[in-house]
Motif scaffolding. Structure first.
Motif, PDB file in Angstrom:
ATOM      1  N   SER A  55      25.986  59.573-110.546  1.00  0.00           N
ATOM      2  CA  SER A  55      24.926  58.604-110.809  1.00  0.00           C
ATOM      3  C   SER A  55      24.344  57.984-109.538  1.00  0.00           C
ATOM      4  CB  SER A  55      25.436  57.498-111.732  1.00  0.00           C
ATOM      5  OG  SER A  55      26.409  56.716-111.071  1.00  0.00           O
ATOM      6  N   ARG A  57      21.989  57.481-106.610  1.00  0.00           N
ATOM      7  CA  ARG A  57      20.610  57.889-106.295  1.00  0.00           C
ATOM      8  C   ARG A  57      20.259  57.575-104.835  1.00  0.00           C
ATOM      9  NH1 ARG A  57      21.248  60.142-110.458  1.00  0.00           N
ATOM     10  NH2 ARG A  57      20.098  59.941-112.381  1.00  0.00           N
ATOM     11  N   LYS A  58      20.780  56.474-104.309  1.00  0.00           N
ATOM     12  CA  LYS A  58      20.508  56.071-102.927  1.00  0.00           C
ATOM     13  C   LYS A  58      21.827  55.746-102.241  1.00  0.00           C
ATOM     14  CE  LYS A  58      15.946  54.166-103.786  1.00  0.00           C
ATOM     15  NZ  LYS A  58      15.035  53.036-103.608  1.00  0.00           N
ATOM     16  N   ASN A  77      22.728  64.250-107.610  1.00  0.00           N
ATOM     17  CA  ASN A  77      21.523  63.527-108.006  1.00  0.00           C
ATOM     18  C   ASN A  77      21.003  62.534-106.971  1.00  0.00           C
ATOM     19  OD1 ASN A  77      21.350  64.781-110.604  1.00  0.00           O
ATOM     20  ND2 ASN A  77      23.144  63.587-111.158  1.00  0.00           N
ATOM     21  N   GLU A  79      18.932  60.925-104.120  1.00  0.00           N
ATOM     22  CA  GLU A  79      17.531  61.140-103.738  1.00  0.00           C
ATOM     23  C   GLU A  79      17.229  60.673-102.323  1.00  0.00           C
ATOM     24  OE1 GLU A  79      15.417  59.101-106.827  1.00  0.00           O
ATOM     25  OE2 GLU A  79      16.116  60.488-108.377  1.00  0.00           O
ATOM     26  N   HIS A  99      18.316  67.032-105.348  1.00  0.00           N
ATOM     27  CA  HIS A  99      17.266  66.065-105.678  1.00  0.00           C
ATOM     28  C   HIS A  99      16.859  65.217-104.478  1.00  0.00           C
ATOM     29  CE1 HIS A  99      17.244  66.912-109.976  1.00  0.00           C
ATOM     30  NE2 HIS A  99      18.549  67.057-109.861  1.00  0.00           N
TER      31      HIS A  99
END
Length: 160
Positions: A55, A57-58, A77, A79, A99
């Motif tokens: 989970s 993302r950053k 995932n 990014e 991603h």
């Protein structure tokens, strides 16, 4: 709270610890400078304020003395990754971050532009900051052209 583990390399403790650490090296890789760290899953979760690696993302690990970022293989995932001002020399683990759109690697130990090979596998990568690494060499124009030729989907390289 200890969220990062020392990377394989010379230990800062007594002679026994140093001898044990000398046995744990990555084949084909130069010795990791003393005081550098391995990014752990626990550190990633803490910094990203997430409960599971999938989970995230950053991830911001600016100035964390990191050398080993192998945990990136478990971040499908993510990014945006900020790894500026560290001791990273190997970009292979990042190639699994399908991603990834932004990657900040300013002031690391990336010695060769051959490491770009690993970034070619990232279809969504649009922003890359690689300046102030040994791979940039003395000719900024040649460096820039080489990067852009190998990563044609980049929209921004080194804030330009």
């Amino acid at each position: 709270m200890d969220v990062m583990a020392p990377a394989p390399g010379p230990a800062l403790g007594n002679a026994v610890e140093a001898a044990e650490a000398a046995l744990v090296t990555r084949p084909g890789k130069p010795d990791v400078p003393a005081g550098t760290m391995k990014l752990t899953g626990k550190a990633v979760l803490s910094r990203a304020k997430a409960t599971e690696l999938g989970s995230v993302r950053k991830l911001n690990c600016w100035g964390s003395r990191l050398a080993d970022i192998s945990i990136c293989r478990e971040l499908p995932n993510v990014e945006v990754i900020t790894f500026s001002v560290n001791n990273i020399s190997d970009l292979e683990p990042v190639s699994q971050c399908q991603h990834l759109t932004e990657l900040y690697l300013r002031k690391n130990q990336i010695a060769s532009l051959a490491e770009l090979f690993h970034l070619k596998k990232l279809p969504h990568l649009r922003i890359l900051w690689l300046s102030e690494n040994p791979c940039c060499g003395p000719d900024p124009r040649r460096y820039r052209m080489t990067v852009l030729r190998n990563l044609p989907n980049l929209q921004k390289l080194d804030n330009q």
